[in-house]
Design a protein around this motif. Sequence first.
Motif, PDB file in Angstrom:
ATOM      1  N   PRO A 110       0.898  -1.289  -0.038  1.00 23.59           N
ATOM      2  CA  PRO A 110       0.112  -0.051  -0.020  1.00 23.59           C
ATOM      3  C   PRO A 110       0.943   1.338   0.061  1.00 23.59           C
ATOM      4  O   PRO A 110       1.932   1.064   0.470  1.00 23.59           O
ATOM      5  CB  PRO A 110      -0.820  -0.079   1.382  1.00 23.59           C
ATOM      6  N   VAL A 111       0.357   2.218  -0.533  1.00 23.39           N
ATOM      7  CA  VAL A 111       1.004   3.521  -0.788  1.00 23.39           C
ATOM      8  C   VAL A 111       2.394   3.810  -0.906  1.00 23.39           C
ATOM      9  O   VAL A 111       3.287   3.867  -0.245  1.00 23.39           O
ATOM     10  CB  VAL A 111       0.721   4.596   0.470  1.00 23.39           C
ATOM     11  N   ALA A 112       2.973   2.806  -2.005  1.00 21.14           N
ATOM     12  CA  ALA A 112       4.423   2.316  -2.312  1.00 21.14           C
ATOM     13  C   ALA A 112       5.216   3.379  -2.613  1.00 21.14           C
ATOM     14  O   ALA A 112       6.123   3.470  -1.996  1.00 21.14           O
ATOM     15  CB  ALA A 112       4.205   1.451  -3.594  1.00 21.14           C
ATOM     16  N   GLY A 113       4.630   4.589  -2.803  1.00 17.68           N
ATOM     17  CA  GLY A 113       5.680   5.671  -2.953  1.00 17.68           C
ATOM     18  C   GLY A 113       6.258   6.221  -1.436  1.00 17.68           C
ATOM     19  O   GLY A 113       7.235   6.769  -1.496  1.00 17.68           O
ATOM     20  N   ALA A 114       5.433   5.908  -0.424  1.00 20.43           N
ATOM     21  CA  ALA A 114       5.786   6.089   0.598  1.00 20.43           C
ATOM     22  C   ALA A 114       6.551   5.242   1.462  1.00 20.43           C
ATOM     23  O   ALA A 114       7.414   5.126   2.284  1.00 20.43           O
ATOM     24  CB  ALA A 114       4.687   6.920   1.566  1.00 20.43           C
ATOM     25  N   SER A 115       5.984   3.875   1.459  1.00 19.48           N
ATOM     26  CA  SER A 115       6.313   2.688   2.060  1.00 19.48           C
ATOM     27  C   SER A 115       7.548   2.054   1.406  1.00 19.48           C
ATOM     28  O   SER A 115       8.440   1.677   2.412  1.00 19.48           O
ATOM     29  CB  SER A 115       5.173   1.392   1.858  1.00 19.48           C
ATOM     30  N   LEU A 116       7.863   2.149   0.278  1.00 16.16           N
ATOM     31  CA  LEU A 116       8.957   1.284  -0.382  1.00 16.16           C
ATOM     32  C   LEU A 116      10.177   2.034   0.274  1.00 16.16           C
ATOM     33  O   LEU A 116      11.170   1.208   0.687  1.00 16.16           O
ATOM     34  CB  LEU A 116       8.925   1.231  -1.913  1.00 16.16           C
ATOM     35  N   PRO A 117      10.498   3.430  -0.100  1.00 15.82           N
ATOM     36  CA  PRO A 117      11.686   4.125   0.605  1.00 15.82           C
ATOM     37  C   PRO A 117      11.858   3.899   2.220  1.00 15.82           C
ATOM     38  O   PRO A 117      13.150   3.603   2.663  1.00 15.82           O
ATOM     39  CB  PRO A 117      11.709   5.449   0.177  1.00 15.82           C
ATOM     40  N   VAL A 118      10.806   3.997   2.876  1.00 18.71           N
ATOM     41  CA  VAL A 118      10.953   3.631   4.225  1.00 18.71           C
ATOM     42  C   VAL A 118      11.557   2.529   4.729  1.00 18.71           C
ATOM     43  O   VAL A 118      12.439   2.118   5.368  1.00 18.71           O
ATOM     44  CB  VAL A 118       9.675   3.944   5.015  1.00 18.71           C
ATOM     45  N   ALA A 119      10.798   1.334   3.897  1.00 23.32           N
ATOM     46  CA  ALA A 119      11.185  -0.010   4.521  1.00 23.32           C
ATOM     47  C   ALA A 119      12.752  -0.355   3.859  1.00 23.32           C
ATOM     48  O   ALA A 119      13.616  -0.810   4.385  1.00 23.32           O
ATOM     49  CB  ALA A 119      10.336  -0.992   3.366  1.00 23.32           C
ATOM     50  N   ALA A 120      12.843   0.418   2.617  1.00 25.15           N
ATOM     51  CA  ALA A 120      14.563   0.321   2.060  1.00 25.15           C
ATOM     52  C   ALA A 120      15.525   0.839   2.945  1.00 25.15           C
ATOM     53  O   ALA A 120      16.560   0.241   3.317  1.00 25.15           O
ATOM     54  CB  ALA A 120      14.624   0.853   0.755  1.00 25.15           C
ATOM     55  N   PHE A 121      15.220   2.107   3.745  1.00 23.88           N
ATOM     56  CA  PHE A 121      16.015   2.440   4.483  1.00 23.88           C
ATOM     57  C   PHE A 121      16.299   1.924   5.999  1.00 23.88           C
ATOM     58  O   PHE A 121      17.382   1.791   6.490  1.00 23.88           O
ATOM     59  CB  PHE A 121      15.787   4.025   4.676  1.00 23.88           C
ATOM     60  N   PHE A 122      15.308   1.016   6.233  1.00 23.68           N
ATOM     61  CA  PHE A 122      15.198   0.305   7.367  1.00 23.68           C
ATOM     62  C   PHE A 122      16.109  -0.959   7.253  1.00 23.68           C
ATOM     63  O   PHE A 122      17.011  -1.243   7.999  1.00 23.68           O
ATOM     64  CB  PHE A 122      13.767   0.103   7.639  1.00 23.68           C
TER      65      PHE A 122
END
Length: 157
Positions: A110-122
Amino acid sequence: MTEHLGFSWLGALFLLGLTVPNLLWTRRKPQDYDPSHEDCRLTLLERIGQVWVTSGALLSRGIAWGPWSVRSWWLVGAAALMALYEIWWARYFRSSRTMADFTAGLLGIPVAGASLPVAAFFLLGIYGRAWWILPGVVILGVGHIGIHLNYRREALA
């Protein structure tokens, strides 16, 4: 703590992957985009997280290329999420650029434009054993993903 500080080219590369599409976005915003009604608490968390994560990605010596090890899988995961993020942006830029397009998911995320980079940096923080970055990523995620979820609800209403 200072022995863990030093410039990270790998962190800078991830930040470049984050920044370039966002700069392009400033000229290709969604038709009904209006940030004036964003929840100020979420915006504050987002800004705190942005500073924390940007600083951490650039200044954490552990976020660096190294020989292959089991730990490298965290970097592979982070890179895969950033690649999906770039694909999400390509899809957005080819779309009609509505708020529904801007808040769309990708591959069930969901809301991949926000979720993907957050998960990537984690995952990047785990790879670099930069544990002090992880709370900043969580704070960023609460703010950034929260804002996008609110936009998504509005877009689908």
